[in-house]
Design a protein around this motif. Structure first.
Motif, mmCIF file in Angstrom:
data_model
loop_
_atom_site.group_PDB
_atom_site.id
_atom_site.type_symbol
_atom_site.label_atom_id
_atom_site.label_comp_id
_atom_site.label_asym_id
_atom_site.label_seq_id
_atom_site.Cartn_x
_atom_site.Cartn_y
_atom_site.Cartn_z
ATOM 1 N N GLU A 145 26.642 25.911 69.875
ATOM 2 C CA GLU A 145 25.195 25.984 69.840
ATOM 3 C C GLU A 145 24.686 25.193 68.644
ATOM 4 O O GLU A 145 25.428 24.905 67.705
ATOM 5 C CB GLU A 145 24.754 27.441 69.725
ATOM 6 C CG GLU A 145 25.229 28.107 68.431
ATOM 7 C CD GLU A 145 24.764 29.548 68.288
ATOM 8 O OE1 GLU A 145 23.748 29.897 68.906
ATOM 9 O OE2 GLU A 145 25.416 30.311 67.557
ATOM 10 N N THR A 146 23.408 24.839 68.659
ATOM 11 C CA THR A 146 22.775 24.150 67.541
ATOM 12 C C THR A 146 21.923 25.147 66.773
ATOM 13 O O THR A 146 21.087 25.850 67.355
ATOM 14 C CB THR A 146 21.902 22.978 68.017
ATOM 15 O OG1 THR A 146 22.740 22.020 68.682
ATOM 16 C CG2 THR A 146 21.204 22.305 66.845
ATOM 17 N N ARG A 147 22.140 25.224 65.462
ATOM 18 C CA ARG A 147 21.406 26.150 64.597
ATOM 19 C C ARG A 147 20.370 25.382 63.771
ATOM 20 O O ARG A 147 20.675 24.340 63.191
ATOM 21 C CB ARG A 147 22.369 26.876 63.669
ATOM 22 C CG ARG A 147 23.133 27.997 64.355
ATOM 23 C CD ARG A 147 22.280 29.239 64.346
ATOM 24 N NE ARG A 147 22.848 30.308 65.151
ATOM 25 C CZ ARG A 147 22.401 31.551 65.125
ATOM 26 N NH1 ARG A 147 21.395 31.869 64.343
ATOM 27 N NH2 ARG A 147 22.934 32.474 65.887
ATOM 28 N N THR A 148 19.138 25.935 63.716
ATOM 29 C CA THR A 148 18.049 25.316 62.971
ATOM 30 C C THR A 148 17.720 26.140 61.737
ATOM 31 O O THR A 148 17.664 27.371 61.794
ATOM 32 C CB THR A 148 16.793 25.195 63.854
ATOM 33 O OG1 THR A 148 17.106 24.419 65.018
ATOM 34 C CG2 THR A 148 15.661 24.507 63.094
ATOM 35 N N PHE A 149 17.504 25.443 60.619
ATOM 36 C CA PHE A 149 17.164 26.076 59.344
ATOM 37 C C PHE A 149 15.850 25.505 58.835
ATOM 38 O O PHE A 149 15.626 24.293 58.886
ATOM 39 C CB PHE A 149 18.270 25.844 58.305
ATOM 40 C CG PHE A 149 19.590 26.473 58.679
ATOM 41 C CD1 PHE A 149 19.981 27.685 58.147
ATOM 42 C CD2 PHE A 149 20.437 25.841 59.578
ATOM 43 C CE1 PHE A 149 21.184 28.268 58.499
ATOM 44 C CE2 PHE A 149 21.654 26.422 59.937
ATOM 45 C CZ PHE A 149 22.024 27.631 59.396
ATOM 46 N N GLN A 150 14.986 26.388 58.348
ATOM 47 C CA GLN A 150 13.697 25.996 57.789
ATOM 48 C C GLN A 150 13.721 26.218 56.277
ATOM 49 O O GLN A 150 14.060 27.303 55.812
ATOM 50 C CB GLN A 150 12.567 26.827 58.411
ATOM 51 C CG GLN A 150 12.500 26.808 59.917
ATOM 52 C CD GLN A 150 12.024 25.486 60.471
ATOM 53 O OE1 GLN A 150 11.389 24.692 59.762
ATOM 54 N NE2 GLN A 150 12.317 25.232 61.747
ATOM 55 N N ILE A 151 13.374 25.184 55.526
ATOM 56 C CA ILE A 151 13.360 25.304 54.067
ATOM 57 C C ILE A 151 12.015 25.869 53.621
ATOM 58 O O ILE A 151 10.961 25.365 53.984
ATOM 59 C CB ILE A 151 13.633 23.952 53.394
ATOM 60 C CG1 ILE A 151 15.043 23.476 53.755
ATOM 61 C CG2 ILE A 151 13.471 24.066 51.873
ATOM 62 C CD1 ILE A 151 15.419 22.163 53.153
ATOM 63 N N GLU A 152 12.077 26.936 52.853
ATOM 64 C CA GLU A 152 10.876 27.593 52.357
ATOM 65 C C GLU A 152 11.082 27.952 50.894
ATOM 66 O O GLU A 152 12.146 28.441 50.517
ATOM 67 C CB GLU A 152 10.573 28.844 53.176
ATOM 68 C CG GLU A 152 9.315 29.578 52.744
ATOM 69 C CD GLU A 152 8.968 30.727 53.667
ATOM 70 O OE1 GLU A 152 8.767 31.852 53.145
ATOM 71 O OE2 GLU A 152 8.918 30.519 54.889
ATOM 72 N N GLU A 153 10.075 27.713 50.087
ATOM 73 C CA GLU A 153 10.135 28.050 48.672
ATOM 74 C C GLU A 153 8.972 28.967 48.313
ATOM 75 O O GLU A 153 7.901 28.898 48.917
ATOM 76 C CB GLU A 153 10.082 26.784 47.814
ATOM 77 C CG GLU A 153 11.165 25.764 48.117
ATOM 78 C CD GLU A 153 12.576 26.271 47.892
ATOM 79 O OE1 GLU A 153 12.736 27.246 47.124
ATOM 80 O OE2 GLU A 153 13.511 25.705 48.482
ATOM 81 N N SER A 154 9.197 29.821 47.341
ATOM 82 C CA SER A 154 8.143 30.701 46.853
ATOM 83 C C SER A 154 7.391 30.002 45.733
ATOM 84 O O SER A 154 7.995 29.479 44.796
ATOM 85 C CB SER A 154 8.751 32.015 46.349
ATOM 86 O OG SER A 154 7.747 32.833 45.790
ATOM 87 N N CYS A 155 6.071 29.985 45.854
ATOM 88 C CA CYS A 155 5.255 29.321 44.833
ATOM 89 C C CYS A 155 5.029 30.196 43.602
ATOM 90 O O CYS A 155 4.787 29.689 42.508
ATOM 91 C CB CYS A 155 3.905 28.930 45.427
ATOM 92 S SG CYS A 155 4.008 27.767 46.797
ATOM 93 N N LYS A 156 5.098 31.505 43.780
ATOM 94 C CA LYS A 156 4.703 32.421 42.707
ATOM 95 C C LYS A 156 5.869 33.226 42.151
ATOM 96 O O LYS A 156 5.950 33.461 40.943
ATOM 97 C CB LYS A 156 3.623 33.371 43.239
ATOM 98 C CG LYS A 156 3.038 34.307 42.203
ATOM 99 C CD LYS A 156 1.904 35.137 42.794
ATOM 100 C CE LYS A 156 1.297 36.073 41.768
ATOM 101 N NZ LYS A 156 0.196 36.893 42.325
#
Length: 403
Positions: free
Chosen positions: A254-265
């Motif tokens: 299967e193909t796995r997708t990752f989303q990059i997210e950062e916390s601003c605070k």
């Protein structure tokens, strides 16, 4: 043949679930009869244990569950935040075993053993612990990497959120020899940035794992990258996909997708934990942390020697009560961002996990346990928006000086 194997454990069985044999014998009517079960692990010529199994009163069969014997031979393999390889073998996470069946009964009044009258084929087990329904429906072929529908050893929802500094890995059961795996990166508009192919020939074994989170991917040595070069994940990457082999429809998984997210605070904290399938998943808490230290003290009363020369002298620095034991135990509370219903269901595996680590830079700090004793799965139709908070009790205590 005196002994017949009527039923056997599942193929590539989860070792923390039942692994039962059912056997019969044409000699079961002999006096003081019992079945003998000899277990051999990982090709050893010395048996690990011999079990003596009494007859079932209803049908004279023998029924034996061997999973407790096998689970003691397995541990786990968590990735290293400093690793630079493209693939790793989880050698401690699976084993193979052979079971020999014999019998004992009285011959002319003497209890006599007849070992190894029937030998089962070599079978395998791995360090999974499945809930009842997944165990009943367990089919290892769903995880044998030879096609685009084959699953990694995780129940983590797709589109998994990760931080640029977080570590993590994807575990899989190898079926055919894997030569490469592919990472494809995209910007915030969904436009392709680059494709990377990473050499996967350095390891073999039933269970292997590859870097999947940004910091782990960026640790891979360029010598292990056959297409592209470091950094794999840079500041322009908003999401990326990973699959074994070439891209779909030629992929082995299967193909796995990752989303990059950062916390601003707030600062982010990543937990790495053993999942139900024996592999290690990661989850990042984006809303900061709060540390609390419990302090345990033990005191005793002492007699102060206040005789000075030929007089008795009282002083305010006399210590009549002394602390001889001080232990500090740290608890850390982590707060997540909003999570989905699918993530809420999956995170029960975190809450009940026996092996958890808190990522601190390039180190993994052992967590003794999550202090919660219950967990409510959330539903969108009822709860609308929801988060998760966890309290971690670290896997060590600190001690102060003694008086």
């Amino acid at each position: 043949m005196a002994i017949t194997i009527l039923a056997n454990p599942k193929d590539f069985a989860p070792v923390y679930n039942k692994m039962e044999y059912l056997i019969s014998s044409t000699n079961s009517g002999e006096p003081n009869y019992a079945y003998l079960v000899d277990i051999y692990i990982n090709g050893s010529g010395t048996k690990t244990v011999r079990l003596r199994i009494p007859l079932r009163p209803s049908d004279s069969y023998g029924k034996v569950d061997i999973h407790r014997v096998l689970e003691s031979a397995l541990t786990s393999n968590v990735g290293s935040p400093t690793g630079t390889a493209g693939t790793y073998e989880a050698a401690n996470s699976s084993l193979y075993y052979v079971v020999e069946f014999g019998e004992e009964y009285e011959v002319a009044g003497v209890l006599t053993q007849f070992p190894n009258e029937e030998t089962d084929i070599s079978r395998k087990a791995f360090n999974a612990s499945l809930e009842k329904r997944p165990f009943i429906n367990w089919d290892v072929t769903e995880y044998e990497m030879d096609g685009i529908t084959k699953k990694f050893l995780t129940n983590m929802p797709d589109n998994h959120k990760v931080s640029i500094d977080s570590h993590g890995w994807l575990y899989f059961k190898e079926e055919t020899v894997l030569s490469i795996y592919t990472v494809i990166t995209y910007n915030s508009s969904g436009t392709l940035i680059s494709s990377f192919k990473i050499d996967a020939t350095a390891t073999s074994g039933d269970i292997q794992f590859i870097p999947s989170s940004p910091a782990s991917l960026n640790n891979i040595d360029n010598a292990n990258i056959t297409l592209g070069a470091q950094p794999i994940i840079d500041s322009t990457v908003a999401s990326y996909k990973i699959c074994l082999g070439l891209v779909s429809p030629l992929s082995s998984s299967e193909t796995r997708t990752f989303q990059i997210e950062e916390s601003c605070k707030y600062n982010s904290n990543t937990l790495i934990f053993q999942n139900n399938l024996g592999a290690f998943d990661s989850f990042t808490f984006y809303k900061g942390d709060m540390s609390t230290t419990d302090i345990e003290r033990k005191d005793m009363k002492v007699n102060v020697d206040n005789v000075v020369s030929n007089d008795i002298v009282y002083s305010m620095n006399e210590r009549e009560k002394v602390t001889y034991y001080t232990k500090k135990s740290e608890t850390i509370k982590l707060m997540s961002d909003w999570i989905t219903e699918e993530e809420s269901n999956w995170l029960l595996e975190l809450m009940s996990s026996p092996e958890i680590y808190l990522q601190e830079g390039n180190e993994l700090t052992a967590v003794a346990k999550i202090k919660a004793t219950n967990y409510a799965k959330k539903k969108v139709v009822r709860d609308k928006l929801f988060k998760i908070d966890v309290e971690l009790e670290l896997g060590y205590d600190d001690y102060r000086q003694r008086m």
